[in-house]
Enzyme design. Structure first.
Site, PDB file in Angstrom:
ATOM      1  N   SER A   1       0.791  -1.225   0.000  1.00 31.26           N
ATOM      2  CA  SER A   1       0.000   0.000   0.000  1.00 31.26           C
ATOM      3  C   SER A   1       0.827   1.282   0.000  1.00 31.26           C
ATOM      4  CB  SER A   1      -0.942   0.020   1.212  1.00 31.26           C
ATOM      5  OG  SER A   1      -0.213   0.148   2.411  1.00 31.26           O
TER       6      SER A   1
ATOM      7  N   LYS B   1       1.005   4.731   6.924  1.00 33.37           N
ATOM      8  CA  LYS B   1       0.466   5.550   5.845  1.00 33.37           C
ATOM      9  C   LYS B   1       1.123   6.921   5.893  1.00 33.37           C
ATOM     10  CE  LYS B   1      -2.681   2.387   4.832  1.00 33.37           C
ATOM     11  NZ  LYS B   1      -2.611   1.576   3.595  1.00 33.37           N
TER      12      LYS B   1
END
Length: 247
Positions: free
Chosen positions: A49, A110
């Protein structure tokens, strides 16, 4: 440890010495509980990701003192206190590790895209912050590990985004008109942050309120720092990534 050497080239002794130094530095951090609790904690990357910034098999140190301490900084996360001690907030563009509010046994990594009070939206795959499009520049396609999952693509569109505070990084775009290329406007609540993965079509992040949503400051463990070791899923040691600072 076996080092891969290209045929006909000299052994890169300088990089080998750097890797040895990194491993020597890593050993005391990987073991003593006090270092892991209060200074740095090692994490490994299991998913795509955050490609191309982070790849599967990267191992990195996370600075736990960068934003102060929460009960999630402690082993087993006992809830001995509320909020943060010596706390500060992450900046837009920081790559951070945090605990998922919907299941605080799970660590995620993230990039911070939205600060408290920001209005965040995706339009046709482009990030908008407070109604202003984030500057992005098309780059040569990313070629390497399959960034898009099981579809077998080896070449993926790549962009360089530059946030309003001039933090710049690369993102990947696997699919035209992907599900989260267009979103409603998300207003970031006070004390919370909006997170995005750099691999935009292969990331569960704050665009998915049912699974993640915005992240409270209390859930943030620390800021990603140095990649001290990296090995591909095929077992190849990626010496070129070792010693890289995550930005």
């Amino acid at each position: 440890m076996t080092l891969v050497q290209e045929t006909g080239r000299r052994r890169p002794w300088g990089r080998i010495l750097l890797i040895a130094l990194l491993l020597i530095i890593a050993l005391p951090i990987l073991s003593p509980p006090l270092c892991r609790t209060f200074l740095f904690q090692p994490f490994s990357i299991p998913a795509r990701s955050m490609m191309p910034t982070l790849e599967v098999g990267d191992n990195l140190f996370v600075s736990k003192f960068a934003y102060g301490y929460t009960h999630y900084s402690l082993p087993f996360s006992p809830k001995l206190f509320e909020g943060r001690i010596f706390g500060s907030s992450p900046a837009r563009g920081d790559v951070v590790v945090f605990r998922l509010p919907k299941d605080d046994r799970v660590d995620y990594i993230k990039r911070v895209a939205g600060l408290p009070g920001d209005r965040i939206q995706m339009r046709d795959g482009q990030l908008y912050i407070n109604e202003t499009a984030v500057v992005r520049e098309r780059m040569p396609d990313f070629v390497g590990d399959d960034a898009c999952g099981s579809n077998g693509q080896s070449s993926v569109r790549r962009w360089r985004e530059t946030l309003p505070n001039n933090v710049s990084y690369e993102t990947l775009d696997c699919i035209d008109h992907a599900y989260y290329d267009n979103t409603p406007v998300f207003t970031v609540p006070a004390g919370q942050f909006f997170m995005l993965g750099d691999n935009r079509d292969n990331s569960t992040d704050s665009r998915v309120p049912s699974m993640m949503g915005t992240i409270p400051l209390e859930n943030i463990i620390g800021r990603a720092g140095l990649i001290y070791f990296s090995r591909s899923p095929e077992g190849v040691i990626r010496t070129g990534r070792m010693g890289t600072v995550v930005r």
